[in-house]
Motif scaffolding. Structure first.
Motif, PDB file in Angstrom:
ATOM      1  N   THR A  17      19.229  97.933  21.642  1.00  0.00           N
ATOM      2  CA  THR A  17      19.196  96.471  21.609  1.00  0.00           C
ATOM      3  C   THR A  17      20.347  95.968  20.747  1.00  0.00           C
ATOM      4  OG1 THR A  17      16.790  96.474  21.803  1.00  0.00           O
ATOM      5  CG2 THR A  17      17.818  94.436  21.050  1.00  0.00           C
ATOM      6  N   LEU A  18      21.086  95.022  21.298  1.00  0.00           N
ATOM      7  CA  LEU A  18      22.166  94.361  20.565  1.00  0.00           C
ATOM      8  C   LEU A  18      21.792  92.890  20.405  1.00  0.00           C
ATOM      9  CD1 LEU A  18      25.201  95.806  22.535  1.00  0.00           C
ATOM     10  CD2 LEU A  18      24.422  96.507  20.284  1.00  0.00           C
ATOM     11  N   VAL A  19      21.965  92.369  19.214  1.00  0.00           N
ATOM     12  CA  VAL A  19      21.771  90.946  18.965  1.00  0.00           C
ATOM     13  C   VAL A  19      23.153  90.329  18.864  1.00  0.00           C
ATOM     14  CG1 VAL A  19      21.058  89.267  17.209  1.00  0.00           C
ATOM     15  CG2 VAL A  19      19.507  91.097  17.879  1.00  0.00           C
ATOM     16  N   VAL A  20      23.351  89.217  19.561  1.00  0.00           N
ATOM     17  CA  VAL A  20      24.656  88.547  19.531  1.00  0.00           C
ATOM     18  C   VAL A  20      24.447  87.069  19.220  1.00  0.00           C
ATOM     19  CG1 VAL A  20      24.654  88.198  22.037  1.00  0.00           C
ATOM     20  CG2 VAL A  20      26.812  88.099  20.800  1.00  0.00           C
ATOM     21  N   GLY A  21      25.275  86.558  18.307  1.00  0.00           N
ATOM     22  CA  GLY A  21      25.219  85.147  17.970  1.00  0.00           C
ATOM     23  C   GLY A  21      26.079  84.349  18.931  1.00  0.00           C
ATOM     24  N   ALA A  61      32.139  87.189  22.064  1.00  0.00           N
ATOM     25  CA  ALA A  61      31.168  88.112  21.468  1.00  0.00           C
ATOM     26  C   ALA A  61      30.067  88.445  22.474  1.00  0.00           C
ATOM     27  CB  ALA A  61      30.572  87.500  20.199  1.00  0.00           C
ATOM     28  N   MET A  62      29.629  87.442  23.233  1.00  0.00           N
ATOM     29  CA  MET A  62      28.583  87.668  24.235  1.00  0.00           C
ATOM     30  C   MET A  62      29.087  88.626  25.316  1.00  0.00           C
ATOM     31  SD  MET A  62      25.510  86.980  25.177  1.00  0.00           S
ATOM     32  CE  MET A  62      24.550  87.210  26.666  1.00  0.00           C
ATOM     33  N   GLN A  88      29.150  96.269  26.272  1.00  0.00           N
ATOM     34  CA  GLN A  88      28.662  97.441  25.541  1.00  0.00           C
ATOM     35  C   GLN A  88      27.262  97.812  26.019  1.00  0.00           C
ATOM     36  OE1 GLN A  88      28.753  97.157  21.274  1.00  0.00           O
ATOM     37  NE2 GLN A  88      28.059  99.245  21.010  1.00  0.00           N
ATOM     38  N   ALA A  89      26.428  96.818  26.230  1.00  0.00           N
ATOM     39  CA  ALA A  89      25.061  97.076  26.699  1.00  0.00           C
ATOM     40  C   ALA A  89      25.061  97.719  28.083  1.00  0.00           C
ATOM     41  CB  ALA A  89      24.255  95.777  26.709  1.00  0.00           C
ATOM     42  N   ARG A  90      25.970  97.285  28.936  1.00  0.00           N
ATOM     43  CA  ARG A  90      26.064  97.872  30.275  1.00  0.00           C
ATOM     44  C   ARG A  90      26.430  99.354  30.182  1.00  0.00           C
ATOM     45  NH1 ARG A  90      30.304  98.961  33.072  1.00  0.00           N
ATOM     46  NH2 ARG A  90      31.638  97.596  31.860  1.00  0.00           N
ATOM     47  N   ARG A  91      27.403  99.653  29.343  1.00  0.00           N
ATOM     48  CA  ARG A  91      27.842 101.045  29.195  1.00  0.00           C
ATOM     49  C   ARG A  91      26.784 101.915  28.522  1.00  0.00           C
ATOM     50  NH1 ARG A  91      32.257  97.981  28.082  1.00  0.00           N
ATOM     51  NH2 ARG A  91      32.039  98.154  25.827  1.00  0.00           N
ATOM     52  N   GLN A  92      26.021 101.350  27.606  1.00  0.00           N
ATOM     53  CA  GLN A  92      25.037 102.112  26.841  1.00  0.00           C
ATOM     54  C   GLN A  92      23.618 101.995  27.408  1.00  0.00           C
ATOM     55  OE1 GLN A  92      25.665 104.054  24.203  1.00  0.00           O
ATOM     56  NE2 GLN A  92      27.833 103.593  24.137  1.00  0.00           N
ATOM     57  N   ARG A  93      23.493 101.255  28.502  1.00  0.00           N
ATOM     58  CA  ARG A  93      22.175 101.022  29.120  1.00  0.00           C
ATOM     59  C   ARG A  93      21.186 100.425  28.113  1.00  0.00           C
ATOM     60  NH1 ARG A  93      23.823 105.981  31.236  1.00  0.00           N
ATOM     61  NH2 ARG A  93      24.216 105.919  33.472  1.00  0.00           N
ATOM     62  N   SER A  94      21.610  99.366  27.469  1.00  0.00           N
ATOM     63  CA  SER A  94      20.760  98.700  26.488  1.00  0.00           C
ATOM     64  C   SER A  94      20.605  97.229  26.861  1.00  0.00           C
ATOM     65  CB  SER A  94      21.330  98.876  25.080  1.00  0.00           C
ATOM     66  OG  SER A  94      22.678  98.530  25.019  1.00  0.00           O
ATOM     67  N   ARG A  95      19.933  96.472  26.019  1.00  0.00           N
ATOM     68  CA  ARG A  95      19.707  95.053  26.296  1.00  0.00           C
ATOM     69  C   ARG A  95      20.396  94.189  25.254  1.00  0.00           C
ATOM     70  NH1 ARG A  95      14.286  92.630  24.033  1.00  0.00           N
ATOM     71  NH2 ARG A  95      14.070  93.848  22.113  1.00  0.00           N
ATOM     72  N   VAL A  96      20.544  92.912  25.595  1.00  0.00           N
ATOM     73  CA  VAL A  96      21.197  91.958  24.704  1.00  0.00           C
ATOM     74  C   VAL A  96      20.241  90.805  24.430  1.00  0.00           C
ATOM     75  CG1 VAL A  96      23.078  90.289  24.471  1.00  0.00           C
ATOM     76  CG2 VAL A  96      23.513  92.522  25.508  1.00  0.00           C
ATOM     77  N   VAL A  97      20.065  90.506  23.162  1.00  0.00           N
ATOM     78  CA  VAL A  97      19.305  89.332  22.750  1.00  0.00           C
ATOM     79  C   VAL A  97      20.302  88.369  22.123  1.00  0.00           C
ATOM     80  CG1 VAL A  97      17.445  88.435  21.293  1.00  0.00           C
ATOM     81  CG2 VAL A  97      17.222  90.708  22.364  1.00  0.00           C
ATOM     82  N   ALA A  98      20.561  87.265  22.823  1.00  0.00           N
ATOM     83  CA  ALA A  98      21.484  86.244  22.325  1.00  0.00           C
ATOM     84  C   ALA A  98      20.707  85.287  21.425  1.00  0.00           C
ATOM     85  CB  ALA A  98      22.113  85.491  23.489  1.00  0.00           C
TER      86      ALA A  98
END
Length: 168
Positions: free
Chosen positions: A34-38, A48-49, A55-65
């Protein structure tokens, strides 16, 4: 075969030593989940988003804006009237949410938007803690006053307990 050195070990260099705060949740143990982005609608916020989504696409993770909504300022009158354009604020929030969702769909990444009425650093750190984020991504400040008083990026790096990536 060489013998291990005898004598007392330096606890700071002992690979067997596990810090007390590392028990339980482990940041980045298998890559970021999980990545948090402001985000705030600025150019650096959108960069930044996009960086976080990539990065999330490459690492198969999610993004919480995270959008830290401004605190409601008050106009000094005998009745203290809030200075707010609620309709414009709601339109902006809907626009942010739509763009965050579209980016997630376009790149195949789970995304969500969290809106808090708080200081941006407090909002980022609070959400990162709640979602157990592995890292925080923020855009660099374009405002000259932040060189004196500290930007969101600098304050997040100084007060947070997670890796912070600052996108120019």
């Amino acid at each position: 075969m060489t013998a291990a050195p005898s004598g007392p070990r330096d606890p700071e260099r002992d690979p067997q030593r596990v810090p007390a705060h590392a028990h339980g949740f482990e940041l980045g143990c298998d890559g970021p989940s999980t990545l948090v982005v402001g985000i705030d609608g600025s150019d650096t916020g959108w960069r930044a988003m996009y960086y976080a989504v990539g990065q999330a696409r490459r690492q198969r993770s999610r993004v919480v804006a995270v959008y830290a909504e401004r605190q409601t300022p008050l106009m000094a009158t005998p009745t203290m009237v809030p200075i707010v354009d609620g309709e414009a604020d709601e339109k902006f929030r809907r626009s942010l949410a739509a763009t965050v969702a579209e980016l997630g769909e376009e790149f195949g990444v789970a995304t969500e938007l969290v809106v808090l009425a708080a200081d941006p650093v407090v909002a980022l750190l609070q959400v990162a803690e709640q979602v157990r984020a592995d890292a925080i991504v923020v855009g660099a400040s374009e405002q000259t006053g932040h060189k004196l008083f500290g930007s969101v990026a600098v304050r997040t790096v100084k007060t947070g307990h997670r890796p912070v990536t600052v996108v120019p």
